[in-house]
Scaffold this motif. Structure first.
Motif, PDB file in Angstrom:
ATOM      1  N   MET A 276       0.823  -1.197   0.000  1.00 31.31           N
ATOM      2  CA  MET A 276       0.000   0.000   0.000  1.00 31.31           C
ATOM      3  C   MET A 276       0.864   1.256   0.000  1.00 31.31           C
ATOM      4  SD  MET A 276      -3.046  -1.074   2.677  1.00 31.31           S
ATOM      5  CE  MET A 276      -3.759   0.559   2.554  1.00 31.31           C
ATOM      6  N   TYR A 277       1.921   1.255   0.793  1.00 27.70           N
ATOM      7  CA  TYR A 277       2.825   2.404   0.812  1.00 27.70           C
ATOM      8  C   TYR A 277       3.497   2.598  -0.543  1.00 27.70           C
ATOM      9  CZ  TYR A 277       2.318   2.219   5.901  1.00 27.70           C
ATOM     10  OH  TYR A 277       1.810   2.220   7.173  1.00 27.70           O
ATOM     11  N   LEU A 278       3.846   1.503  -1.183  1.00 29.95           N
ATOM     12  CA  LEU A 278       4.462   1.598  -2.502  1.00 29.95           C
ATOM     13  C   LEU A 278       3.494   2.206  -3.517  1.00 29.95           C
ATOM     14  CD1 LEU A 278       6.716   1.006  -4.534  1.00 29.95           C
ATOM     15  CD2 LEU A 278       5.835  -1.336  -4.730  1.00 29.95           C
ATOM     16  N   THR A 279       2.243   1.766  -3.448  1.00 30.23           N
ATOM     17  CA  THR A 279       1.237   2.316  -4.359  1.00 30.23           C
ATOM     18  C   THR A 279       1.051   3.814  -4.148  1.00 30.23           C
ATOM     19  OG1 THR A 279       0.086   0.190  -4.366  1.00 30.23           O
ATOM     20  CG2 THR A 279      -1.142   2.105  -5.130  1.00 30.23           C
ATOM     21  N   MET A 280       0.986   4.235  -2.904  1.00 31.12           N
ATOM     22  CA  MET A 280       0.801   5.647  -2.611  1.00 31.12           C
ATOM     23  C   MET A 280       2.043   6.459  -2.984  1.00 31.12           C
ATOM     24  SD  MET A 280      -1.265   5.558   1.035  1.00 31.12           S
ATOM     25  CE  MET A 280      -1.480   7.334   0.958  1.00 31.12           C
ATOM     26  N   ALA A 281       3.227   5.854  -2.826  1.00 28.12           N
ATOM     27  CA  ALA A 281       4.450   6.574  -3.182  1.00 28.12           C
ATOM     28  C   ALA A 281       4.524   6.809  -4.688  1.00 28.12           C
ATOM     29  CB  ALA A 281       5.670   5.787  -2.708  1.00 28.12           C
ATOM     30  N   VAL A 282       4.160   5.803  -5.474  1.00 23.10           N
ATOM     31  CA  VAL A 282       4.169   5.967  -6.932  1.00 23.10           C
ATOM     32  C   VAL A 282       3.158   7.026  -7.349  1.00 23.10           C
ATOM     33  CG1 VAL A 282       3.706   4.808  -9.117  1.00 23.10           C
ATOM     34  CG2 VAL A 282       4.965   3.617  -7.316  1.00 23.10           C
ATOM     35  N   ALA A 283       1.970   6.998  -6.734  1.00 18.06           N
ATOM     36  CA  ALA A 283       0.947   7.990  -7.082  1.00 18.06           C
ATOM     37  C   ALA A 283       1.363   9.390  -6.658  1.00 18.06           C
ATOM     38  CB  ALA A 283      -0.378   7.599  -6.434  1.00 18.06           C
ATOM     39  N   ALA A 284       2.009   9.521  -5.498  1.00 17.14           N
ATOM     40  CA  ALA A 284       2.410  10.842  -5.013  1.00 17.14           C
ATOM     41  C   ALA A 284       3.576  11.413  -5.812  1.00 17.14           C
ATOM     42  CB  ALA A 284       2.785  10.758  -3.535  1.00 17.14           C
ATOM     43  N   ALA A 285       4.379  10.567  -6.440  1.00 13.79           N
ATOM     44  CA  ALA A 285       5.517  11.061  -7.224  1.00 13.79           C
ATOM     45  C   ALA A 285       5.066  11.741  -8.515  1.00 13.79           C
ATOM     46  CB  ALA A 285       6.471   9.913  -7.535  1.00 13.79           C
ATOM     47  N   GLN A 286       3.889  11.403  -9.008  1.00 14.21           N
ATOM     48  CA  GLN A 286       3.434  11.972 -10.280  1.00 14.21           C
ATOM     49  C   GLN A 286       3.197  13.479 -10.188  1.00 14.21           C
ATOM     50  OE1 GLN A 286       3.745   9.670 -12.783  1.00 14.21           O
ATOM     51  NE2 GLN A 286       4.419   8.558 -10.965  1.00 14.21           N
ATOM     52  N   PRO A 287       2.450  13.995  -9.211  1.00 18.78           N
ATOM     53  CA  PRO A 287       2.289  15.453  -9.129  1.00 18.78           C
ATOM     54  C   PRO A 287       3.612  16.195  -8.935  1.00 18.78           C
ATOM     55  CG  PRO A 287       0.636  14.341  -7.799  1.00 18.78           C
ATOM     56  CD  PRO A 287       1.614  13.305  -8.219  1.00 18.78           C
ATOM     57  N   LEU A 288       4.530  15.621  -8.156  1.00 23.40           N
ATOM     58  CA  LEU A 288       5.817  16.275  -7.944  1.00 23.40           C
ATOM     59  C   LEU A 288       6.598  16.415  -9.242  1.00 23.40           C
ATOM     60  CD1 LEU A 288       6.927  14.542  -4.611  1.00 23.40           C
ATOM     61  CD2 LEU A 288       5.866  16.793  -4.912  1.00 23.40           C
ATOM     62  N   LEU A 289       6.612  15.363 -10.038  1.00 21.05           N
ATOM     63  CA  LEU A 289       7.330  15.426 -11.314  1.00 21.05           C
ATOM     64  C   LEU A 289       6.613  16.330 -12.314  1.00 21.05           C
ATOM     65  CD1 LEU A 289       8.419  11.695 -11.684  1.00 21.05           C
ATOM     66  CD2 LEU A 289       9.878  13.664 -11.216  1.00 21.05           C
TER      67      LEU A 289
END
Length: 299
Positions: A276-289
């Protein structure tokens, strides 16, 4: 008595000598004689043209054999490439990701901008094989990410040009930076999936497709920034960032958490929480990039 008549000597032209009163030599007779010498009397046909070197080469049996041998080698090489190309480039798999139509593209773009209205996120299967993207809006594709990346580079060039900062080197740096970040994302996710020991049907091409959808929101943000300034840029980019976050969460959780759900693993189990943390980390990286790759294009 009349005086002796004045006598003039008139030169007698001898055979083979030219007329002394003629300014130019008459060569027509010589040419006609030479031309006539080339043909037999009574022969009205023109002299046969000499064979060209190309015709002589093609008429050579050795050259014909060499050409046939070269053609056979080319055919064998083409057959060898066709057999082994899938080892390096999965052409068959790539065809699946480009099996789209106009209706699918429109529905997919709507899903990327408004994921809150979508309910069913399951990918449809037919005999253990996912259906083509044009039949299922939830299926990943490479057409939209590829076109979005190219459009992003063009819009970046337009933004730099309106600010008198355009240069081929700067545009190339912009494109290579976007590709480098995409590559790092894919490698980081693959490494994380390996460390967390997730057995999923999420392939590398799937990751490229899902991560490439963020270019759509980046294009919208930069275009609104060019039209309405910083306010339009932040409003549209903020909406697209939230949308891509929701889209990635709802899409990847079915891929990464599917095995745990099938095995009935409790949600609070340690390994499941890591997924779950991995999924949220991948999703959160998109707005930052999305912000990192576009904020310098709008002033």
């Amino acid at each position: 008595m009349p005086g002796p008549a004045s006598k003039r000597r008139i030169p007698v032209s001898q055979p083979g000598m030219a007329d002394p009163h003629q300014l130019f030599d008459d060569t027509s007779s010589a040419q006609s004689r030479g031309y006539g010498a080339q043909r037999a009397p009574g022969d009205l046909s023109y002299p046969a043209a000499s064979a060209t070197p190309q015709a002589a080469f093609l008429a050579d049996p050795v050259s014909n054999m060499a050409m046939a041998y070269g053609s056979s080698l080319a055919a064998q090489g083409k057959e060898l490439v066709d057999k082994n190309i899938d080892r390096f480039i999965p052409v068959t798999k790539l065809k699946y990701y480009f099996a789209v139509d106009t209706m699918y593209v429109g529905r997919k773009l709507g899903l990327l901008f408004f994921p809150y209205l979508h309910q069913d996120w399951e990918v449809q299967y037919q005999q253990d094989t996912p259906v083509a993207p044009r039949f299922d809006v939830n299926a990943p594709d490479l057409y939209i990410p590829a076109m979005a990346f190219i459009t992003y580079v063009l819009v970046a060039g337009l933004a730099l040009g309106t600010q008198d900062r355009f240069s081929p080197d700067l545009l190339g740096l912009q494109a290579s930076s976007a590709l480098a970040w995409l590559t790092l994302e894919v490698l980081a996710i693959l490494l994380s999936l390996y460390l967390v020991t997730v057995n999923t049907d999420l392939t590398t091409i799937d990751l490229v497709a899902f991560l490439g959808y963020k270019y759509v929101g980046m294009i919208g943000g930069v275009l609104m920034g060019l039209l309405f300034g910083k306010i339009g840029y932040y409003l549209v980019l903020g909406w697209c960032c939230v949308s891509i976050f929701v889209f990635m969460i709802r899409t990847l959780r079915l891929k990464i958490l599917a095995e745990a759900a099938a095995e009935g693993v409790p949600v609070r189990e340690a390994r499941n929480q890591l997924r779950m943390y991995l999924t949220m980390a991948v999703a959160a990286a998109q707005p930052l990039l999305m912000y990192w790759l576009t904020f310098h294009l709008v002033r």
